[in-house]
Structures are given as structure tokens and as C-alpha cells.
Design an enzyme around this catalytic site. Structure first.
Site: not given
Length: 421
Positions: A296, A264, A261
Site C-alpha cells: 500500500d 489495501h 482502497d
């Protein structure tokens, strides 16, 4: 207008041919790229289990723009519009909390494929593949901050059962739609302050994952993935599911995908630099592309250098068949449908930029040690008429060109979204 677009494309095609790039082939390849749009952009990650519940587990959707989806029918209508404005044929990524259980209250570890029947029917009718996620947050049994790594065996077993059930639901998607479902496990487990024991939660997490994945499911229908995180709200000092943990876990198995991600990791880390390294050791990679702003924060994807680098790594590395590209942002401060469209179109534009690169030529310069020519070509590409090629793709796909998609979004907002309380 169509004649102007065709003339512009003809000129662009000639320019790119001079660099050894076939724009027609680039568009044919672009047409085969399928993004997995995230359902949770449409309703601020509320889901239908308990839409009024407060988010937890480090999840936060900020803003109060009017018109968010209040039920599955509204969400599907919103998605229908978004897909009509995004060139290509794309997938949908569902979370478990988007089950439709009617008047029944079904606990998460008892969810069945039948609770997603309407999603399957909709996906089949619209030629969308479906991906899936257990929802291990915003629940009383995640309130301690721990799920699959919980020291409480009963809590741990609840989430193990939930994840097993979700894998089976994912397989039902793949079987019904004839395309494998990626079922991705993410947990919010961690400590706000410095832990005394970093190893024990990770040991329990490994044991939980082993138990979940021990249940045999045909990879023709379901692909398992695990997703790391550096930190989260309430888990600033330690997360059990770190990047190192999941990289080691996936590298030790041949049947689990690694999810990267974009939000992340540490702000100085870029997932574009991790893709080629990870693919040497794991079977495939799942991407959640978002735009972190210092953390994030899951902003709508824009055409940043990093997004271009991510798609370049996938395409120039010849890894389109080993990377599952998904989106993951939720912005409640702007029109939610426009957010989907803007983000997805930007990822597709980044893919086109990568496809329009004379990769073999650049590599030959690099192999020969001619870094001067490599740099000159890389910089020249930035001024090439790629936008004319993108417009041609939109014409081929029968979606609005340029900013015209916003007209349809605004009309839908007046006709539909403005009437939602």
C-alpha cells in the site's frame, strides 16, 4: 491545432460508430463523472492541527520535493490549479486534521462545522462537493496502535466522539453544498506480531461503530462509509478492520457504504473483481484509487490495466450511481499538483475507455458462447483512436490538451511553489 483535433475526432467518431459506439454520448456521460480528489496529496498528509508532527498509523509520505502547501490558503490555491487542468467538475475529500481553528487548539473530538467554514465557502464558490474523514492516526491517543477497538474505554470513547462529530460535520457539508458528503471511517488498529485474541478487538470495533452510527443523520446530507485494510506498518500481522469484517458489517446494514482502497489488499487481489460482488449485498461502494507497488505505497495513478478494469466494472455494470470514485495517493517525490492532475486525468481516461466499449455487443457474443468474437473485439478496441476522443473532451472542457498541462504546473512552480520554504 483545434482544427486538427476536430478532424481527428471526426475520424474517430466514424471508427467507433462502426462498432456501434456513440462517441458524443460517451463524452456527455464522461462529463457527469465526478472524482473526489484527496486534499492530503498537497501537503503530505500533515494537516493543520500540528503540521510538524510525525505521521503514524502506517501512514508514510516519501520524498522532499519543494513547495508543499503549508496552510489552508496555499492548499486551496494549489487545488484551484489542479482542478483547472482536470476536465470535468470534481469534489474534494477532506480529513479532519485540515480544520482551520485559528489561534485556538481544538481537540479532535470537539471539532465543529465552523472549523471548516472556509472550506465550505471555497467549495461553494468553485462548485465542488465535499467528502470527509475522521483522522484516527498521528495522535497521542492512537499511539498504542488501537482507536475504535482499543481495550481502554476512555481511548475508545474519544474516537467514538470524534467519529460522531465528523459525521455531523459531513452533514453540514452536504446541507450547505446540496450534495451528500461521504464520511469515511478508516482506523489503523492492529498488531505488529501474532495476536492471542483476534475476536476481542473486532467485537469492540463493532460496538464502537454501532454507537457512532446510532446517532441519526439525514442521508440526504451525509453517507457513512467504512474502509478495510489488509495490513499496515506496525500492524503487519493483524488488523481489526479487515475486509471480511467490513463486508459483513455493511452487508448487515442498509445504510453504510463499503470503501475499497486499491492498495489495501494482497498484491494478487484486485478491487475490480470485488465491485460487482459487493454491490449485490451493499447499498453502494466508495473507491480509493491508488497504485500500490508491491504494497500500500499509494503511488500516483497511472493508466494501468487494473485502473481500466475498475472503471470498466463501474460503467459496464451500470453502477455509476452506486459507486463514489475517490483518489488516494500521496507522492512527495514529484510536483504535488502534477501528481493530482496526472492521477485524476488517468482515471477519467480509464472511464472514457470504458464508455467507448460496445458493451451490449460483447455481451451478446458472450451469451451466444462466441468467445472468439468476444476476444477479437476486445483486442481490436485496444488499437482504436480513443486518444482523439479524449482530446475532444479536453477541448470541450477548456483544459490543456496532451502534455500542455505541465507548462502551467511549471509556471506555477516558478511563481509560487519555489518561494515556499
Amino acid at each position: 491545432m483545434s482544427r486538427l483535433i476536430q478532424d481527428a475526432y471526426t475520424l474517430a467518431k466514424e471508427r467507433y460508430a462502426g462498432l456501434g459506439v456513440d462517441t458524443d454520448q460517451a463524452l456527455a456521460t464522461l462529463d457527469q463523472i465526478s472524482l473526489s480528489l484527496h486534499c492530503w496529496q498537497g501537503d503530505d498528509v500533515a494537516g493543520f492541527e500540528n503540521p510538524d508532527a510525525e505521521l503514524s498509523g502506517g501512514i508514510a509520505a516519501t520524498g522532499n520535493y519543494s513547495g508543499k502547501a503549508r496552510n489552508a490558503d496555499e492548499l486551496r490555491r494549489d487545488l484551484d490549479l489542479a482542478y483547472r487542468l482536470i476536465p470535468g467538475t470534481h469534489r474534494l475529500n477532506l480529513h479532519a486534521i485540515y480544520a482551520e481553528t485559528g489561534d485556538q487548539k481544538i481537540v479532535r473530538n470537539e471539532l465543529q462545522p465552523e472549523h471548516f467554514a472556509s472550506w465550505i465557502d471555497w467549495a461553494k464558490a468553485n462548485h465542488h462537493g465535499l467528502d470527509f474523514n475522521p483522522t484516527c492516526f498521528s495522535h497521542p491517543l492512537s499511539a498504542s496502535g488501537f482507536t475504535l477497538s482499543s481495550p481502554d474505554p476512555a481511548i475508545r470513547q474519544f474516537w467514538i466522539d470524534h467519529c460522531i462529530g465528523c459525521r455531523q460535520i459531513g452533514a453540514s457539508f452536504g446541507r450547505a453544498l446540496d450534495t451528500p458528503c461521504v464520511t469515511n471511517i478508516w482506523i489503523p488498529d492492529g498488531f505488529k506480531d501474532t495476536p492471542a485474541d483476534r475476536a476481542a478487538p473486532r467485537r469492540r470495533l463493532k460496538e464502537s461503530l454501532d454507537q457512532i452510527l446510532a446517532v441519526p443523520i439525514d442521508r440526504q446530507y451525509n453517507l457513512d462509509a467504512v474502509e478495510s485494510k489488509l495490513f499496515g506498518l506496525g500492524a503487519e500481522s493483524y488488523t481489526a478492520g479487515s475486509h471480511e469484517f467490513y463486508l459483513g458489517y455493511t452487508a448487515s446494514r442498509n445504510d453504510v457504504l463499503l470503501c475499497l482502497d486499491a492498495g489495501h489488499f494482497h498484491p494478487t487481489e484486485m478491487i475490480s473483481d470485488k465491485i460487482s460482488a459487493a454491490l449485490l449485498f451493499v447499498p453502494a461502494v466508495v473507491l480509493h484509487i491508488s497504485r500500490p507497488v508491491r504494497w500500500d505505497s499509494d503511488h500516483v495513478v497511472t493508466l494501468t490495466d487494473e485502473v481500466q478494469a475498475i472503471l470498466h466494472e463501474i460503467i459496464a455494470g451500470g453502477n455509476l450511481d452506486r459507486v463514489h470514485i475517490g483518489l488516494d495517493f500521496f507522492d512527495a517525490s514529484i510536483n504535488r499538483i502534477a501528481a493530482w492532475v496526472i492521477g485524476a486525468r488517468n482515471v477519467m481516461r480509464a472511464a472514457l475507455l470504458a464508455l467507448l466499449e460496445p458493451t451490449d455487443r460483447l455481451r451478446s457474443f458472450e451469451t451466444a458462447g462466441d468467445y472468439t468474437a468476444r476476444l477479437a473485439f476486445q483486442e481490436e478496441l485496444k488499437g482504436m483512436p480513443w486518444a482523439a476522443v479524449w482530446d475532444q473532451f479536453c477541448v470541450q472542457q477548456e483544459v490543456p490538451i496532451g502534455i500542455r498541462f505541465l507548462d502551467e504546473v511549471k509556471q506555477y512552480e516558478t511563481r509560487e511553489l519555489s518561494k515556499r520554504a
